[in-house]
Design a protein around this motif. Structure first.
Motif, short mmCIF file in Angstrom:
data_model
loop_
_atom_site.label_atom_id
_atom_site.label_comp_id
_atom_site.label_asym_id
_atom_site.label_seq_id
_atom_site.Cartn_x
_atom_site.Cartn_y
_atom_site.Cartn_z
N ASP A 264 0.75 -18.73 13.73
CA ASP A 264 1.53 -19.87 13.21
C ASP A 264 1.02 -21.17 13.82
OD1 ASP A 264 3.17 -18.63 11.46
OD2 ASP A 264 4.93 -18.56 12.77
N VAL A 265 0.61 -21.12 15.09
CA VAL A 265 0.18 -22.33 15.79
C VAL A 265 -1.31 -22.61 15.54
CG1 VAL A 265 -0.10 -23.36 18.09
CG2 VAL A 265 1.95 -22.03 17.57
N LEU A 266 -2.13 -21.54 15.56
CA LEU A 266 -3.58 -21.67 15.42
C LEU A 266 -4.07 -20.66 14.36
CD1 LEU A 266 -4.27 -21.80 19.25
CD2 LEU A 266 -4.95 -23.62 17.69
N PRO A 267 -3.96 -21.02 13.07
CA PRO A 267 -4.24 -20.05 12.00
C PRO A 267 -5.65 -19.46 12.05
CG PRO A 267 -3.26 -22.06 11.11
CD PRO A 267 -3.52 -22.32 12.56
N GLU A 268 -6.62 -20.22 12.57
CA GLU A 268 -8.02 -19.75 12.62
C GLU A 268 -8.19 -18.47 13.43
OE1 GLU A 268 -11.09 -21.29 11.57
OE2 GLU A 268 -9.82 -22.52 10.29
N LEU A 269 -7.24 -18.20 14.34
CA LEU A 269 -7.37 -17.01 15.19
C LEU A 269 -7.39 -15.73 14.36
CD1 LEU A 269 -4.96 -17.76 18.20
CD2 LEU A 269 -7.44 -18.08 18.08
N ALA A 270 -6.90 -15.79 13.11
CA ALA A 270 -6.87 -14.59 12.25
C ALA A 270 -8.27 -14.02 12.05
CB ALA A 270 -6.26 -14.95 10.90
N GLU A 271 -9.30 -14.86 12.14
CA GLU A 271 -10.67 -14.39 11.93
C GLU A 271 -11.36 -13.95 13.22
OE1 GLU A 271 -12.32 -13.70 9.17
OE2 GLU A 271 -10.39 -14.07 8.20
N TYR A 272 -10.69 -14.10 14.35
CA TYR A 272 -11.30 -13.72 15.62
C TYR A 272 -11.27 -12.20 15.76
CZ TYR A 272 -11.35 -18.54 17.44
OH TYR A 272 -11.60 -19.87 17.65
N GLU A 273 -12.23 -11.66 16.52
CA GLU A 273 -12.26 -10.21 16.77
C GLU A 273 -11.15 -9.84 17.75
OE1 GLU A 273 -15.99 -9.00 18.51
OE2 GLU A 273 -15.19 -7.02 19.01
#
Ligand SMILES: Cc1cc2nc3c(=O)[nH]c(=O)nc-3n(C[C@H](O)[C@H](O)[C@H](O)COP(=O)(O)OP(=O)(O)OC[C@H]3O[C@@H](n4cnc5c(N)ncnc54)[C@H](O)[C@@H]3O)c2cc1C
Length: 343
Positions: A264-273
């Motif tokens: 919710d805070v940092l959406p880009e983390l969804a693509e992190y391993e």
């Protein structure tokens, strides 16, 4: 007979062992598995500001004293980029969370801790990966961070180089050890009849492009989540808190909630391993402060109960406990943390 026996080889025990060895004392660390406790699970925030809480002002003072020792401690151990001074950004999503942000900012200001209130746009200018839903922030430049695994490995190397002996065995009764002084640093495992309890905490380790710089703490629907980036691309997301005895199994529900709030805070983390899900036991105490000082057996010293801040508090704990070991006198700074306060 050795000068000092240290029971427990987490960051607290090893930091004390190193200081004592460098003061010329003979030191033995007793631990069947050094580094198997909370020290290698921790996120490694060195955060006296955003970890400050009402009623814990003595702890905040100790934390600030420890933070001041960190630059020299990191240099002594050759931590390099495992220690960074990038500050924390506390952010809020909705209206209720923004009110909590204002409350915390006011509290930091009353304690005289540097923190700056930001709009959502100003927060995103500091950390461009923040969600456009972020409504406001507080920047606390005085919070730092260190990688606890590299810290623990560096402490082991430095202790060995300083001549510390390692005894790979568990201790059941510290008072039976053949040493002038015994320092007990067994984290959540209490050996001294002190009110220390295990508090289950879970973190996730992700890996991605090293784009994040600041530690981000989110207030999301009244819950707290933090995201701690390292220069090498590791990102630690934490942390849950639950009372589950000595069970260290990670929980699916905790992982779900942490990831939901972090994304919710940092959406880009969804693509992190997603690299690791792990839980450890914070050594909790009734007042959330560590227990430092002589026990009823004057030969035996407690250095335990560091709860949420053991990595941050390692250097100051080592300085104060070593002073007690060397001089036999308790430094006045230990007074608020003495084991006697629970009698
Ligand atoms: C999820 C999580 C996140 C955290 N994040 C942070 C953070 O961001 N910043 C921060 O400052 N702190 C953080 N902490 C807290 C920090 O990890 C602890 O306060 C700190 O690690 C305590 O260190 P310690 O050396 O006292 O205990 P531990 O690291 O638990 O070490 C205890 C050692 O004692 C040994 N031992 C136990 N029993 C015996 C025995 N009978 N005989 C001999 N040896 C024994 C164990 O093998 C172990 O090696 C976090 C903790 C958790 C769980």
């Amino acid at each position: 007979m050795t000068d000092v026996a240290i029971v427990g080889g987490g960051v607290i025990g090893l930091s004390i062992a190193l200081r004592c060895a460098k003061r010329g004392l003979g030191v033995a660390v007793h631990d069947p598995a050094p580094g198997s406790g909370a020290s290698t699970v921790a996120a490694g925030m060195l955060a006296p500001v955003t970890e400050a809480h009402y009623g814990e002002e003595a702890l905040t003072s100790l934390a600030l004293a420890s933070l001041a020792l960190w630059p020299a401690f990191a240099a002594e151990l050759g931590l390099g980029d495992a220690y960074t001074e990038h500050g924390t950004l506390l952010v809020a999503l909705d209206h209720g969370d923004r009110a909590e942000l204002d409350r915390q900012h006011g509290f930091y200001a009353r304690l005289g801790l540097a923190s700056h209130r930001l709009t959502g746009g100003e927060a995103r200018a500091l950390e461009p990966l923040l969600s456009t839903r972020v409504r406001g922030g507080v920047h606390a430049p005085g919070d730092h961070q260190a990688d606890p695994r590299r810290l623990h490995a560096a402490l082991l190397d430095a202790c060995r180089a300083a001549g510390v002996a390692f005894v790979p065995a568990a201790v059941t009764d510290p008072s039976t050890l053949d040493a002038d002084r015994v320092v007990v640093c067994t984290g959540a495992r209490d050996l001294l009849g002190l009110p220390v309890r295990p508090v289950h905490g879970q973190v996730l380790r992700l890996r991605g492009p090293a784009e994040l710089r600041l530690t981000v703490r989110g207030i999301v629907g009244g819950r707290s989540v933090y995201v701690v980036p390292r220069p090498d691309g590791e990102v630690v997301v934490g942390a849950s808190s639950a009372e589950r005895g000595f069970d260290t199994a990670p929980r699916a529900g905790d992982a779900y909630e942490l990831l939901r709030d972090a994304l919710d805070v940092l959406p880009e983390l969804a693509e992190y391993e997603l690299r690791e899900v792990r839980a450890g036991l914070r050594p909790g105490t009734p007042d959330n402060a560590p227990i430092l000082g002589r026990t009823a057996d004057p030969r035996v010293i407690a250095a335990t109960g560091h709860y949420r801040n053991g990595v941050l508090l390692a250097p100051v704990t080592a300085e104060l406990i070593t002073a007690l070991v060397v001089t036999g006198e308790e430094p006045s700074a230990l007074q608020p943390f003495h084991p006697r306060r629970f009698q």
